[in-house]
Design an enzyme around this catalytic site. Structure first.
Site: not given
Length: 264
Positions: A98, A159, A185-186, A207-208
């Site tokens: 990645k 994040g 993301a986001g 992830a977050t």
């Protein structure tokens, strides 16, 4: 027929949810979340992991039967990202990567110029490249043209939990792509995940949203269900939006005066 498996390069995955490992408070919490998510592919920041298994993360993924996807998180130039990917290939015996090349620490947005340079070099070096990119249809097409196996546009900055701030651009990327589109993301909650799939994305990486949730395992399960629901809804075909109301059943009932049946 609904295609249930995700295909990237020459590999297939039953789950369309790719997990990240950053932000978990400990390995036990991460393990519960990974199991609940049903993921088969999970990113590993190679610069933050002891490839000999000192952190226990690689051992954990191995026990769970999850394929590690090394990423170049933290890299700020093409040269740095290429070197990190090459080290990951040696350490983890995989040519999948990645690709992340970040412009600055405040926004964590991709550096488009360095990203394309790194992608070109890594593809030439035999890597299966999955680049984290901006929600820019032109840049996504350029990355595909370099030979990337997928494109991974952001929904919003890493994040932030802002969800998908430019859904139209994601739709344009999907419409033009000849490789899988993985929203990256986001994501903040399950409705964001469902929307990503409804917009046409082939998979989702997060992830977050899970690792920093109040209950990571429960959120992971919610994300898994949302990805499945969004994908099935897209395949099923939503009804068109209408300005005016439309009755779901035609009005066929006729009225008659009292006593009509008796002939009075």
């Amino acid at each position: 027929m609904v295609e249930s498996k995700l295909m990237i390069a020459d590999r297939s995955f039953a789950s369309r949810l790719i997990m990240g490992t950053g932000g978990a408070s400990n390995l036990a919490v991460l393990q519960e979340a990974l199991v609940a998510s049903g993921t088969e592919l999970t990113t590993v920041a190679i610069r933050r992991v002891d490839a000999e298994g000192g952190t226990g993360l690689l051992d954990l993924l191995n026990r769970l039967g999850i394929t590690p996807l090394p990423n170049t998180a933290g890299c700020r130039s093409a040269a740095e990202a290429v070197l990190t990917a090459q080290l990951a290939r040696e350490a983890l015996a995989t040519n999948w990567v990645k690709l992340e090349v970040i412009a600055d620490e405040r926004t964590l947005l991709p550096d488009a110029i360095e990203l394309v340079r790194a992608a070109e070099q890594l593809v030439d070096d035999g890597f299966v490249v999955l680049p984290y990119t901006n929600d820019d249809p032109v840049l996504a097409r350029r990355l595909e043209d370099t030979g990337c196996a997928a494109v991974m546009p952001l929904g919003s900055p890493i994040g932030t939990g802002l969800g998908i701030t430019n859904p139209h651009n994601i739709e344009m990327i999907v419409a033009s792509a000849g490789v899988p589109v993985v929203l990256d993301a986001g994501i903040g909650t399950a409705s964001d995940a469902a929307l990503a799939m409804e917009l046409g994305c082939d998979a989702l990486l997060l992830a977050t949203a899970v690792t920093r949730a109040a209950d990571p395992a429960a959120m992971a399960a919610a994300m898994s269900a949302a990805v499945t629901a969004g994908y099935l809804a897209r395949c099923a075909g939503r009804i068109p939006k209408r300005f005016w109301a439309q009755a779901s059943s035609p009005t066929l009932v006729t009225t008659q005066s009292p006593g009509a049946e008796s002939g009075n």
